[in-house]
Design an enzyme around this catalytic site. Structure first.
Site, PDB file in Angstrom:
ATOM      1  N   LYS A 275      11.646  14.119  -5.955  1.00 44.86           N
ATOM      2  CA  LYS A 275      11.507  13.088  -4.914  1.00 44.86           C
ATOM      3  C   LYS A 275      10.345  12.158  -5.250  1.00 44.86           C
ATOM      4  CE  LYS A 275      10.685  12.689   0.091  1.00 44.86           C
ATOM      5  NZ  LYS A 275       9.397  12.062   0.236  1.00 44.86           N
ATOM      6  N   HIS A 299       8.214   6.945  -0.886  1.00 45.18           N
ATOM      7  CA  HIS A 299       7.527   7.710   0.159  1.00 45.18           C
ATOM      8  C   HIS A 299       7.422   6.872   1.443  1.00 45.18           C
ATOM      9  CE1 HIS A 299       5.075  11.553   0.019  1.00 45.18           C
ATOM     10  NE2 HIS A 299       4.798  11.150   1.249  1.00 45.18           N
ATOM     11  N   ASP A 330      15.787   7.172  -0.399  1.00 49.05           N
ATOM     12  CA  ASP A 330      15.226   6.965   0.945  1.00 49.05           C
ATOM     13  C   ASP A 330      14.270   5.788   0.909  1.00 49.05           C
ATOM     14  OD1 ASP A 330      12.516   7.676   0.386  1.00 49.05           O
ATOM     15  OD2 ASP A 330      12.780   9.732   1.015  1.00 49.05           O
ATOM     16  N   GLY A 332      12.954   2.999   4.169  1.00 51.45           N
ATOM     17  CA  GLY A 332      13.338   1.769   4.870  1.00 51.45           C
ATOM     18  C   GLY A 332      14.628   1.846   5.661  1.00 51.45           C
ATOM     19  N   ILE A 333      15.309   3.005   5.651  1.00 56.68           N
ATOM     20  CA  ILE A 333      16.608   3.091   6.351  1.00 56.68           C
ATOM     21  C   ILE A 333      16.374   3.140   7.863  1.00 56.68           C
ATOM     22  CG2 ILE A 333      18.622   4.574   6.778  1.00 56.68           C
ATOM     23  CD1 ILE A 333      18.522   5.301   3.797  1.00 56.68           C
TER      24      ILE A 333
HETATM   25  C1  LIG Z   1       4.986  10.600   9.104  1.00 65.20           C
HETATM   26  C2  LIG Z   1       5.521  10.861   7.738  1.00 65.20           C
HETATM   27  C3  LIG Z   1       5.130  11.998   7.051  1.00 65.20           C
HETATM   28  C4  LIG Z   1       5.640  12.261   5.774  1.00 65.20           C
HETATM   29  N1  LIG Z   1       5.294  13.422   5.139  1.00 65.20           N
HETATM   30  C5  LIG Z   1       5.858  13.713   3.934  1.00 65.20           C
HETATM   31  C6  LIG Z   1       5.599  14.960   3.297  1.00 65.20           C
HETATM   32  O1  LIG Z   1       4.886  15.806   3.816  1.00 65.20           O
HETATM   33  N2  LIG Z   1       6.195  15.186   2.103  1.00 65.20           N
HETATM   34  C7  LIG Z   1       7.013  14.273   1.494  1.00 65.20           C
HETATM   35  O2  LIG Z   1       7.532  14.525   0.409  1.00 65.20           O
HETATM   36  N3  LIG Z   1       7.291  13.101   2.094  1.00 65.20           N
HETATM   37  C8  LIG Z   1       6.733  12.791   3.285  1.00 65.20           C
HETATM   38  N4  LIG Z   1       7.035  11.615   3.898  1.00 65.20           N
HETATM   39  C9  LIG Z   1       7.968  10.667   3.253  1.00 65.20           C
HETATM   40  C10 LIG Z   1       9.399  10.968   3.701  1.00 65.20           C
HETATM   41  O3  LIG Z   1       9.867  12.175   3.183  1.00 65.20           O
HETATM   42  C11 LIG Z   1      10.353   9.844   3.233  1.00 65.20           C
HETATM   43  O4  LIG Z   1      10.223   9.659   1.843  1.00 65.20           O
HETATM   44  C12 LIG Z   1      10.102   8.520   3.945  1.00 65.20           C
HETATM   45  O5  LIG Z   1       9.783   8.727   5.298  1.00 65.20           O
HETATM   46  C13 LIG Z   1      11.331   7.632   3.824  1.00 65.20           C
HETATM   47  O6  LIG Z   1      11.139   6.392   4.413  1.00 65.20           O
HETATM   48  P1  LIG Z   1      11.566   6.012   5.928  1.00 65.20           P
HETATM   49  O7  LIG Z   1      10.524   6.596   6.818  1.00 65.20           O
HETATM   50  O8  LIG Z   1      11.548   4.524   5.928  1.00 65.20           O
HETATM   51  O9  LIG Z   1      12.939   6.613   6.164  1.00 65.20           O
HETATM   52  C14 LIG Z   1       6.525  11.332   5.167  1.00 65.20           C
HETATM   53  C15 LIG Z   1       6.911  10.187   5.875  1.00 65.20           C
HETATM   54  C16 LIG Z   1       6.427   9.947   7.145  1.00 65.20           C
HETATM   55  C17 LIG Z   1       6.879   8.714   7.874  1.00 65.20           C
END
Ligand SMILES: Cc1cc2nc3c(=O)[nH]c(=O)nc-3n(C[C@H](O)[C@H](O)[C@H](O)COP(=O)(O)O)c2cc1C
Length: 410
Positions: A275, A299, A330, A332-333
């Site tokens: 990822k 991310h 993932d 921005g969706i």
């Molecule tokens: C509040 C928050 C916490 C996150 N924590 C992690 C995490 O602990 N590990 C990780 O791999 N990604 C983390 N992410 C990233 C998400 O897995 C993902 O890649 C991302 O939210 C995708 O974008 P979107 O929010 O626009 O759908 C986090 C995202 C958010 C919004």
């Protein structure tokens, strides 16, 4: 114009009184028609620091804005006169069928956003037949998530710690209780600069200061839930007595390389997803290394700001490795249309982070159900309007990416 008095039998069909919805939460959620609506409710109900932690991204938040703009710039090309009386939104993802082409992305500190946290996400995902990903920084234990959603498809997300043995102990625990997929996140050699958190003086768990108390007054439900449920702790760590900065320093290891990935792969019995892939070269290298899927992601814009928009990168990566590994996406969706556009451009599967968290903050488990329902409705309707009955029928020709910013070719 000749007038007449309305007759009772003419009026009757016009009068459709809806049955009243007594629960304020149900009324709130029923009124939300889009993920943006859930976001607005979430903002009203969640303390500023926790909402901003979720909503925000790194530095100038350019990556996230561009990713959403890229979806906004999609032009759909519908095929007409097709029988779309039934549509099938399911597909086999990493060896098992899922009901919808999206799942829940791993997110840390989830019980800080709303007290039901990961349990709400895992149980809602299981009920909808989609995967739920638990973060290494999750606030519910690996075993508790598995027990709450025994029929669900649970994935575990790993941050490789400096203490390799301790991180692999988590992986063992996940394997033992039936998690079938490991997502190894590789875009966090160090934490991104989340300026909103710094400006808000965010602490985990949130602390009561004059500022947070004032902020709490219009949001009593959040605080009541927070103060009357189990204290926030990291499920993966037995206890943590250091500062948040120390914690992140332990979590993220800037020395992780492809060799570590090979080492993890040897030990993990299930499917392996990497990822945070952001270039065609790395996708190729990972495919050659034998991973099962690459997840194009920046991310959610929370790491390297101005990183490539995954949706822009998608066609090139699919052309390079799409026959060898599954390509997931993932960042921005915010709608089912975004999911459909991604699948049409060759993504095999997508994950949503904030879209799920906005639902959670708007109404706990019911809010997550609502978020999934909104996305499901949008996926189905968009497929019908495009004239396709299955995800496999979606193809690049269904979507034109209107180009706003083009890289200069050197
Ligand atoms: C509040 C928050 C916490 C996150 N924590 C992690 C995490 O602990 N590990 C990780 O791999 N990604 C983390 N992410 C990233 C998400 O897995 C993902 O890649 C991302 O939210 C995708 O974008 P979107 O929010 O626009 O759908 C986090 C995202 C958010 C919004």
């Amino acid at each position: 114009m000749k007038r007449q008095l309305p007759k009772r039998h003419d009026l009757a069909p016009l009068m459709r009184f809806k049955r009243p919805v007594w629960s304020p939460k149900d009324r709130r959620l029923a009124g939300a028609l889009t993920i943006e609506d859930l976001r607005r409710i979430a903002k009203r109900r969640t303390p500023k620091a926790a909402f901003d932690y979720t909503d925000g991204a790194a530095d100038g938040e350019v990556s996230l804005a561009r990713a959403r703009q890229a979806f906004g710039d999609v032009e759909f090309n519908p095929a007409i006169l097709r029988d779309v009386s039934t549509v099938d939104t399911s597909r086999v993802v990493l060896g098992k069928r899922v009901a919808l082409p999206f799942g829940i992305a791993p997110t840390g500190f989830t019980r800080m956003m709303q007290a039901e946290g990961e349990i709400a996400g895992a149980t809602a995902a299981a009920a909808a037949g989609i995967p739920f990903s638990l973060s290494t920084m999750g606030t519910t234990s690996i075993e508790d998530v598995a027990a709450a959603a025994p029929d669900g498809r649970n994935w575990f997300q790993l941050y490789m710690w400096k203490d390799r043995d301790r991180s692999m102990a988590l992986v063992d625990r996940a394997a033992k209780v039936g998690y079938d997929t490991l997502l190894v996140t590789v875009d966090v050699p160090v934490a991104g600069a989340r300026l909103r958190d710094v400006r808000n003086g965010m602490t985990i768990p949130p602390t009561l200061s004059p500022r947070t108390i004032v902020d709490a007054i219009p949001r009593p439900a959040w605080w009541i839930n927070f103060l009357t449920t189990e204290p926030l702790a990291f499920a993966s760590l037995d206890s943590w007595s250091g500062t948040v900065a120390d914690l992140l320093d332990t979590m993220f290891d800037p020395t992780v390389t492809y060799d570590d990935l090979a080492w993890i792969k040897e030990q993990w019995p299930g499917k392996l997803v990497v990822k945070g892939v952001q270039t065609v070269d790395d996708a190729r290298r990972l495919a050659d290394a034998g991973v099962d899927a690459v997840l194009l992601s920046n991310h959610g814009g929370r790491q390297l700001d101005r990183a490539p928009v995954p949706f822009h990168l998608l066609p090139q990566v699919v052309a390079a490795v799409g026959n060898d590994v599954e390509v997931h996406l993932d960042t921005g969706i915010m709608s089912g249309q975004d999911v459909v556009a991604s699948i049409a451009h060759g993504a095999h599967f997508t994950l949503v982070g904030r879209a799920y968290l906005y639902g959670l903050m708007a109404g706990g488990r019911d809010g997550v159900d609502r978020a999934i329902e909104i996305l499901r409705g949008q996926v189905e309707r968009t497929m019908r309007l495009l004239g396709v009955r299955t995800l496999d029928e979606l193809e690049p020709g269904h979507v034109t990416q209107l180009v706003r910013l083009e890289p200069r070719r050197l």
